[in-house]
Design an enzyme around this catalytic site. Structure first.
Site, PDB file in Angstrom:
ATOM      1  N   GLU A  83       0.809  -1.238   0.000  1.00  0.00           N
ATOM      2  CA  GLU A  83       0.000   0.000   0.000  1.00  0.00           C
ATOM      3  C   GLU A  83       0.840   1.286   0.000  1.00  0.00           C
ATOM      4  OE1 GLU A  83      -2.715  -0.318   3.295  1.00  0.00           O
ATOM      5  OE2 GLU A  83      -3.704  -2.070   2.466  1.00  0.00           O
ATOM      6  N   GLU A  86      -5.875 -10.998  -1.085  1.00  0.00           N
ATOM      7  CA  GLU A  86      -6.622 -10.811   0.171  1.00  0.00           C
ATOM      8  C   GLU A  86      -8.130 -10.808  -0.060  1.00  0.00           C
ATOM      9  OE1 GLU A  86      -5.159  -7.508   2.488  1.00  0.00           O
ATOM     10  OE2 GLU A  86      -3.102  -7.812   1.828  1.00  0.00           O
TER      11      GLU A  86
HETATM   12  C1  XIL Z   1      -5.447  -6.481   8.605  1.00  0.00           C
HETATM   13  C2  XIL Z   1      -5.682  -7.654   9.555  1.00  0.00           C
HETATM   14  O1  XIL Z   1      -6.618  -8.529   8.978  1.00  0.00           O
HETATM   15  C3  XIL Z   1      -6.160  -7.154  10.878  1.00  0.00           C
HETATM   16  O2  XIL Z   1      -6.244  -8.220  11.811  1.00  0.00           O
HETATM   17  C4  XIL Z   1      -5.217  -6.081  11.418  1.00  0.00           C
HETATM   18  O3  XIL Z   1      -5.720  -5.541  12.608  1.00  0.00           O
HETATM   19  C5  XIL Z   1      -5.014  -4.968  10.408  1.00  0.00           C
HETATM   20  O4  XIL Z   1      -4.578  -5.536   9.178  1.00  0.00           O
HETATM   21  N1  XIL Z   1      -4.697  -4.868   3.839  1.00  0.00           N
HETATM   22  C6  XIL Z   1      -3.601  -5.605   4.214  1.00  0.00           C
HETATM   23  C7  XIL Z   1      -3.689  -6.485   5.403  1.00  0.00           C
HETATM   24  O5  XIL Z   1      -2.603  -5.611   3.505  1.00  0.00           O
HETATM   25  O6  XIL Z   1      -2.455  -6.608   6.069  1.00  0.00           O
HETATM   26  C8  XIL Z   1      -4.744  -5.999   6.369  1.00  0.00           C
HETATM   27  O7  XIL Z   1      -4.861  -6.957   7.419  1.00  0.00           O
HETATM   28  C9  XIL Z   1      -6.050  -5.804   5.646  1.00  0.00           C
HETATM   29  C10 XIL Z   1      -5.919  -4.759   4.587  1.00  0.00           C
END
Ligand code: XIL
Length: 361
Positions: free
Chosen positions: A161, A270
């Site tokens: 990101e 994701e």
């Molecule tokens: C999220 C996790 O799922 C949560 O448990 C944590 O509190 C915050 O991060 N994009 C990403 C992931 O790249 O690392 C994120 O994961 C969700 C959004």
């Protein structure tokens, strides 16, 4: 009372028979797990996992090992967990995942070396660094972590990101960008490559799935890195989506294709499809279609190598905590029963295999 003519009775029997046969055929085919089917399609099918749940929930472990051939660490490979204090590394939780992956013959994905404030500890974000000092912090972290998992992690999300096309300079605000400048991305990839020349290095982001400003920026970033001789092997598309709208499958396909022209793999990293509460059967069915359509695009795209979900059971998901009023984003319910989305993925993999078999004969 009207009498049913004989041919209609025959026809009714035939229809009932076909119905029973069809149901039976469906059931007998549907015993194959997603993992078995995806393996035959040469696709990684994965899920993000947490070691806390893995430790205490045998159903979690069993479902994971049965249905998936890849795992990603949901949190425990992030900077703030791996190095909560300078020089004090905490590998134990991540090592548990890696060990599980090894035992179950699954691929381990590393997520993520460098993120903005969310995955970065205060000692880094609040430090009073010069550019050289912060580069050194980054080098130490990446070298130590990538070396630790050398040969155990197949793909790393090196930077997560970093792009924000709404900003005039194009980058997400972070301590890395503010103090080092845009070349922190190149440096991170170089450090990862130095530590393990065999590991595959990805740039991961959200909102870059469709053709548009953000995916253009990701494409240009990757192309620029290649021109500068920076090792990059893939792009991760996060895909935290809803039941309608973004991204359109055709757009996604074109985007994967153009990344493929640069020689880059694309991974869906994701995926989850969140449902607005109250959750209805109709929404659950629509969710199944979304999972199906994204998988279909991935299967039809030769450079799409992984289809990874952000969790797999509604018992354990980041969605209710982060998106108020949304829930039930995954493919197993809280009792580990498969939802329609599970069966839509299974059917899509089976259809793909059938088509491939027909083609190869
Ligand atoms: C999220 C996790 O799922 C949560 O448990 C944590 O509190 C915050 O991060 N994009 C990403 C992931 O790249 O690392 C994120 O994961 C969700 C959004």
């Amino acid at each position: 009372m009207k009498r049913i003519p004989t041919p209609s009775i025959f026809l009714s029997f035939l229809i009932i028979f076909c119905g029973i046969w069809h149901t039976y055929a469906d059931q007998s085919d549907s015993t194959a797990s997603l993992r078995e089917l995806a393996g035959k399609c040469d696709l990684y099918i994965g899920a993000a996992v947490t070691p806390e749940r893995m430790q205490r929930d045998s159903q979690y472990r069993e479902t994971l090992a049965r249905e998936f051939n890849l795992i990603t660490a949901e949190n425990v490979m992030k900077f703030h967990i791996l190095q909560p204090q300078r020089g004090k590394f905490n590998f134990a939780p991540a090592d548990q995942l890696v060990e599980f992956a090894r035992e179950q013959n699954m691929v381990q994905r590393g997520h993520s070396l460098i993120w903005h404030h969310m995955g970065t500890p205060d000692w880094v974000t609040k430090g009073d660094w010069t550019r050289e000092e912060l580069i050194e912090v980054m080098r130490e972290h990446i070298h130590t972590v990538v070396r630790h998992f050398k040969g155990k992690v197949k793909y790393w999300d090196v930077v997560n990101e970093a792009i924000d096309p709404e900003k005039s300079h194009g980058f997400h605000e972070s301590v890395w960008y503010r103090i080092i400048g845009a070349d922190y991305i190149d440096l991170a990839f170089q450090f990862a490559h130095e530590a393990d020349p065999d590991v595959l290095l990805c740039y991961n982001d959200f909102g870059g799935e469709r053709l548009g400003k953000k995916s253009d920026a990701i494409f240009e970033l990757a192309k620029g890195m290649q021109k500068r001789g920076i090792p990059i092997h893939g792009v991760g598309l996060q895909m935290h989506i809803r039941t309608h709208g973004y991204p359109e499958p055709e757009d996604l396909k074109a985007n994967i294709a153009r990344l493929g022209e640069l020689g880059l793999q694309t991974q869906i990293t994701e995926l989850d499809v969140r449902l607005q509460e109250p959750v209805t059967q109709e929404k659950i069915e629509r969710q199944a279609e979304r999972y199906q359509e994204i998988l279909q695009v991935c299967l039809e795209s030769p450079t799409c190598t992984a289809y990874i979900l952000w969790g797999f059971t509604d018992k354990s998901s980041w969605i209710p905590g982060f998106f108020k009023g949304y829930n039930d984003a995954l493919i197993f319910n809280r009792e580990y029963q498969p939802k329609p989305a599970y069966f839509s993925i299974q059917r899509t993999l089976m259809n793909h295999l059938q088509k491939e078999n027909v083609r190869s004969h």
